[in-house]
Design a protein around this motif. Structure first.
Motif, mmCIF file in Angstrom:
data_model
loop_
_atom_site.group_PDB
_atom_site.id
_atom_site.type_symbol
_atom_site.label_atom_id
_atom_site.label_comp_id
_atom_site.label_asym_id
_atom_site.label_seq_id
_atom_site.Cartn_x
_atom_site.Cartn_y
_atom_site.Cartn_z
ATOM 1 N N TYR A 89 47.323 116.075 40.742
ATOM 2 C CA TYR A 89 46.866 115.294 39.593
ATOM 3 C C TYR A 89 45.724 114.373 39.975
ATOM 4 O O TYR A 89 45.728 113.782 41.047
ATOM 5 N N ASP A 90 44.778 114.226 39.067
ATOM 6 C CA ASP A 90 43.712 113.246 39.185
ATOM 7 C C ASP A 90 44.342 111.873 38.935
ATOM 8 O O ASP A 90 45.358 111.766 38.260
ATOM 9 N N SER A 91 43.763 110.829 39.457
ATOM 10 C CA SER A 91 44.320 109.487 39.265
ATOM 11 C C SER A 91 44.151 108.984 37.835
ATOM 12 O O SER A 91 44.807 108.035 37.430
ATOM 13 N N LYS A 92 43.272 109.621 37.050
ATOM 14 C CA LYS A 92 43.092 109.226 35.656
ATOM 15 C C LYS A 92 44.271 109.725 34.835
ATOM 16 O O LYS A 92 44.717 110.856 34.997
ATOM 17 N N LYS A 93 44.788 108.905 33.954
ATOM 18 C CA LYS A 93 45.901 109.321 33.098
ATOM 19 C C LYS A 93 45.430 110.287 32.022
ATOM 20 O O LYS A 93 46.073 111.272 31.740
ATOM 21 N N SER A 94 44.296 110.009 31.397
ATOM 22 C CA SER A 94 43.805 110.834 30.306
ATOM 23 C C SER A 94 42.454 111.414 30.684
ATOM 24 O O SER A 94 41.575 110.694 31.157
ATOM 25 N N GLY A 95 42.288 112.703 30.497
ATOM 26 C CA GLY A 95 41.010 113.330 30.785
ATOM 27 C C GLY A 95 40.813 113.678 32.242
ATOM 28 O O GLY A 95 39.748 114.132 32.635
ATOM 29 N N GLY A 96 41.830 113.475 33.065
ATOM 30 C CA GLY A 96 41.708 113.791 34.477
ATOM 31 C C GLY A 96 42.014 115.252 34.757
ATOM 32 O O GLY A 96 42.534 115.982 33.910
ATOM 33 N N THR A 132 43.973 118.312 36.434
ATOM 34 C CA THR A 132 45.280 118.710 36.961
ATOM 35 C C THR A 132 45.144 120.135 37.470
ATOM 36 O O THR A 132 44.670 121.010 36.756
#
Length: 136
Positions: free
Chosen positions: A9-16, A18
């Motif tokens: 997972y990217d550290s961004k919650k939204s729009g990152g 995966t």
């Protein structure tokens, strides 16, 4: 069949970003590492083809599925040369699906993640009711 899944997972919650690393087999799977020789790679966000090397880990002769609503002409304009070259070098099979349009047609609104998983059946060897992806 047995399955193993490992997610990055990217550290961004939204729009990152995966990345889902999935393995399937007839016996238990115990590989504690990422898939680096994939038979099947799917790109669910067409913007990613310009940002990431989406075919890097695809095996020669593998299958690449791109979710996009692009026409054949748009595909020729928008698909980066590096991706086209990578697909050609690996003699990969290339398909597109417009999961957003499919979800809308099925009354699911814009929830493309709930569109039928039919394009994922052929690489697993499972029978699918009918092909949902079209060859390019």
């Amino acid at each position: 069949m047995h399955a193993q899944a490992y997610f990055v997972y990217d550290s961004k919650k939204s729009g990152g970003l995966t990345q889902s690393h999935l393995r399937f087999g007839d016996s238990p799977i115990r590989q504690p590492y990422l898939v680096t020789g994939a038979d099947f790679v799917a790109c669910h966000n067409p913007a990613y083809v310009a940002k990431y090397d989406m075919v890097r880990d695809l095996k020669a002769g593998g299958l690449f599925l791109l979710n996009c609503g692009w026409s054949p002409a748009e595909l020729g304009e928008r698909l980066p040369a590096a991706i086209r070259r990578g697909l050609a070098d690996k003699q990969a099979r290339f398909y597109t699906i417009d999961a957003i349009a499919t979800a809308r047609e099925l009354g699911l609104g814009g929830r493309q993640n709930t569109a039928p998983p039919t394009p994922f059946f052929p690489p697993t060897g499972l029978d699918a009711p009918r092909p949902a992806a079209r060859a390019r």
